[in-house]
Scaffold this active site. Structure first.
Site, PDB file in Angstrom:
ATOM      1  N   ARG A   1      13.448  17.162  -1.256  1.00 25.12           N
ATOM      2  CA  ARG A   1      12.435  18.027  -0.941  1.00 25.12           C
ATOM      3  C   ARG A   1      12.623  19.176  -0.548  1.00 25.12           C
ATOM      4  O   ARG A   1      11.775  20.226  -0.592  1.00 25.12           O
ATOM      5  CB  ARG A   1      11.554  17.020   0.058  1.00 25.12           C
TER       6      ARG A   1
ATOM      7  N   LEU B   1       9.339   4.641 -13.559  1.00 24.96           N
ATOM      8  CA  LEU B   1       9.283   3.398 -12.958  1.00 24.96           C
ATOM      9  C   LEU B   1       7.883   3.127 -12.090  1.00 24.96           C
ATOM     10  O   LEU B   1       7.546   3.936 -11.236  1.00 24.96           O
ATOM     11  CB  LEU B   1      10.366   3.202 -11.573  1.00 24.96           C
ATOM     12  N   GLY B   2       7.536   2.026 -12.283  1.00 25.81           N
ATOM     13  CA  GLY B   2       6.063   1.777 -12.078  1.00 25.81           C
ATOM     14  C   GLY B   2       6.035   0.756 -10.767  1.00 25.81           C
ATOM     15  O   GLY B   2       7.175   0.736 -10.038  1.00 25.81           O
ATOM     16  N   SER B   3       5.023  -0.245 -10.918  1.00 25.85           N
ATOM     17  CA  SER B   3       4.995  -1.212  -9.940  1.00 25.85           C
ATOM     18  C   SER B   3       4.181  -2.625 -10.489  1.00 25.85           C
ATOM     19  O   SER B   3       3.336  -2.429 -11.178  1.00 25.85           O
ATOM     20  CB  SER B   3       4.255  -0.721  -8.822  1.00 25.85           C
ATOM     21  N   SER B   4       4.464  -3.638 -10.034  1.00 19.81           N
ATOM     22  CA  SER B   4       3.764  -4.767 -10.371  1.00 19.81           C
ATOM     23  C   SER B   4       2.264  -4.820 -10.083  1.00 19.81           C
ATOM     24  O   SER B   4       1.502  -5.599 -10.367  1.00 19.81           O
ATOM     25  CB  SER B   4       4.277  -6.304 -10.005  1.00 19.81           C
ATOM     26  N   CYS B   5       2.020  -4.022  -9.230  1.00 23.54           N
ATOM     27  CA  CYS B   5       0.552  -3.620  -8.789  1.00 23.54           C
ATOM     28  C   CYS B   5      -0.351  -3.311  -9.429  1.00 23.54           C
ATOM     29  O   CYS B   5      -1.828  -3.290  -9.634  1.00 23.54           O
ATOM     30  CB  CYS B   5       0.296  -2.956  -7.326  1.00 23.54           C
TER      31      CYS B   5
ATOM     32  N   TYR C   1      -3.101   3.741  -5.641  1.00 25.05           N
ATOM     33  CA  TYR C   1      -1.723   3.803  -6.066  1.00 25.05           C
ATOM     34  C   TYR C   1      -1.377   3.015  -7.347  1.00 25.05           C
ATOM     35  O   TYR C   1      -0.810   3.655  -8.244  1.00 25.05           O
ATOM     36  CB  TYR C   1      -0.986   3.127  -5.025  1.00 25.05           C
TER      37      TYR C   1
ATOM     38  N   LYS D   1      -0.114   4.664 -11.095  1.00 22.15           N
ATOM     39  CA  LYS D   1       1.223   4.232 -11.726  1.00 22.15           C
ATOM     40  C   LYS D   1       0.813   3.583 -13.108  1.00 22.15           C
ATOM     41  O   LYS D   1       1.362   3.977 -14.121  1.00 22.15           O
ATOM     42  CB  LYS D   1       1.515   2.943 -11.090  1.00 22.15           C
TER      43      LYS D   1
ATOM     44  N   PRO E   1       8.708  -3.294 -11.747  1.00 23.44           N
ATOM     45  CA  PRO E   1       9.604  -3.859 -11.240  1.00 23.44           C
ATOM     46  C   PRO E   1       8.547  -4.862 -10.173  1.00 23.44           C
ATOM     47  O   PRO E   1       7.523  -4.601  -9.873  1.00 23.44           O
ATOM     48  CB  PRO E   1      10.116  -2.943 -10.096  1.00 23.44           C
ATOM     49  N   THR E   2       9.050  -5.986  -9.997  1.00 25.63           N
ATOM     50  CA  THR E   2       8.561  -6.894  -9.064  1.00 25.63           C
ATOM     51  C   THR E   2       8.712  -6.326  -7.625  1.00 25.63           C
ATOM     52  O   THR E   2       9.152  -5.356  -7.519  1.00 25.63           O
ATOM     53  CB  THR E   2       8.767  -8.313  -9.059  1.00 25.63           C
TER      54      THR E   2
ATOM     55  N   HIS F   1       7.297  -3.246   3.762  1.00 31.35           N
ATOM     56  CA  HIS F   1       7.065  -4.711   2.898  1.00 31.35           C
ATOM     57  C   HIS F   1       7.525  -5.906   3.697  1.00 31.35           C
ATOM     58  O   HIS F   1       8.265  -5.671   4.488  1.00 31.35           O
ATOM     59  CB  HIS F   1       7.431  -4.454   1.577  1.00 31.35           C
TER      60      HIS F   1
ATOM     61  N   ARG G   1      12.187  -7.953  12.273  1.00 29.78           N
ATOM     62  CA  ARG G   1      11.769  -8.908  13.243  1.00 29.78           C
ATOM     63  C   ARG G   1      12.859  -9.882  13.779  1.00 29.78           C
ATOM     64  O   ARG G   1      12.886 -10.393  14.833  1.00 29.78           O
ATOM     65  CB  ARG G   1      10.402  -9.394  12.722  1.00 29.78           C
TER      66      ARG G   1
END
Length: 325
Positions: free
Chosen positions: A39, A108-112, A139, A143, A166-167, A182, A190
């Protein structure tokens, strides 16, 4: 497509988890002309700057892994940022690639992108067949627009712009922020902190029964390069002009409870696991149908426990640099 190691390749988003894994994969395969831009040197939201960069560099291939990403809280709090920035990044890069005669691009996308109530496992054909999950709809729409940008440039201009979805991903360079991470990085952090404190119990949101699929980011990078390098005839035979995206996953899922037990083993936590059923579970199952990718000659090779150990080792060794704040 035969592998041409002297091709000039631009990886957009090289500092992120996926982009950095793609750079590692390309380097391991022997690609010698990999270009990256942070950036501080290139604002991907600036159309003129992106155009000038592409005009100067003359790329042969582009991996579009740059994106604004975040968890449920971030998506809920900043929906305008998520849709605007992702739309602009994608449009600027894809248009600049076309205008500067880059014929090979991987988005590159997303499973959403799939409907909230899509049949399981989710097939590529489920796209645009139902209502999206409300918490990350902006979002997801961005995508989906990226997929359709690639398809449209292919149809109108004869480009070879491909998309992979991708998953749930995890691995080195993940985001460990306490609010925006995530499930895997959140639990790794944690459990690690619980071990350091000597806790004898760890409470996990939900019932532990929802099922999720997880893919190590190095497998994602390998799949991405595999899809990019596929011969046109093989790729076209397994996709359609208006259904060009390809799911990337393991095809195997587990319950959140099983995931927590594996993470406990990996981190050395020996205390009690308690599930708080008053907290939301989310969708009961999210699994990708990866039969199309298998037909194209690729499947995941990193099992979940080995992948979690790798991710945890990276976190422990890079906790000062990890995105934890």
């Amino acid at each position: 497509m035969a592998r041409e190691l002297n091709q000039k390749v631009f990886v957009a988003g090289h500092r992120g988890m996926v982009g950095s894994a793609i750079v590692r994969r390309l380097q391991a395969l022997g690609y010698t002309r990999i270009v990256t831009a942070g950036r501080d040197t290139l604002n991907l939201l600036d159309q003129q700057a992106v155009q000038a960069f592409f005009h100067e560099q003359k790329f042969d291939q582009v991996y579009l892994a740059a994106a604004k990403v975040g968890g449920i809280q971030a998506n809920n709090a900043y929906p305008a940022d998520f849709i605007y920035e992702n739309l602009m990044i994608q449009a600027n890069i894809i248009q600049a690639a076309h205008l500067n005669d880059v014929d090979k691009l991987l988005f590159l996308g997303s499973s959403c992108i799939y409907p909230k109530l899509a049949d399981q496992p989710m097939r590529e054909e489920a796209l645009l067949t139902g209502t999206l999950e409300p918490t990350n709809e902006p979002y997801a729409i961005a995508k989906i627009a990226g997929i359709k940008l690639c398809e449209s440039y292919n149809r109108q201009h004869g480009r070879d712009y491909r998309s992979v979805m991708p998953t749930n991903l995890y691995g080195p360079h993940d985001n460990y922020h306490p609010e925006n991470s995530h499930v895997i990085p959140a639990l790794l952090r944690r459990f690690h902190e619980a071990v350091q404190r000597g806790d004898d119990e760890l409470v996990i949101w939900g019932t532990g029964t929802p099922m999720r699929e997880f893919l190590h980011v190095d497998d994602m990078a390998a799949a991405s390069v595999h899809v990019m390098e596929l011969d046109d005839a093989i790729y076209q035979a397994n996709t359609q002009p208006m259904l060009s995206h390809i799911n990337v996953g393991t095809g195997i899922d587990c319950t959140i409870g099983e995931l927590a037990k594996t993470i406990a083993s990996v981190t050395g936590f020996s205390g009690k696991l308690t599930f708080d059923s008053s907290k939301p579970d989310g969708a009961p199952r999210k699994l990708m149908d990866v039969s199309r990718l298998k037909a194209l000659g690729w499947q995941a090779s990193i099992n979940l426990e080995d992948g979690l150990r790798d991710a945890y080792d990276w976190y422990v060794n890079n906790v000062q640099q990890a995105r934890t704040h």
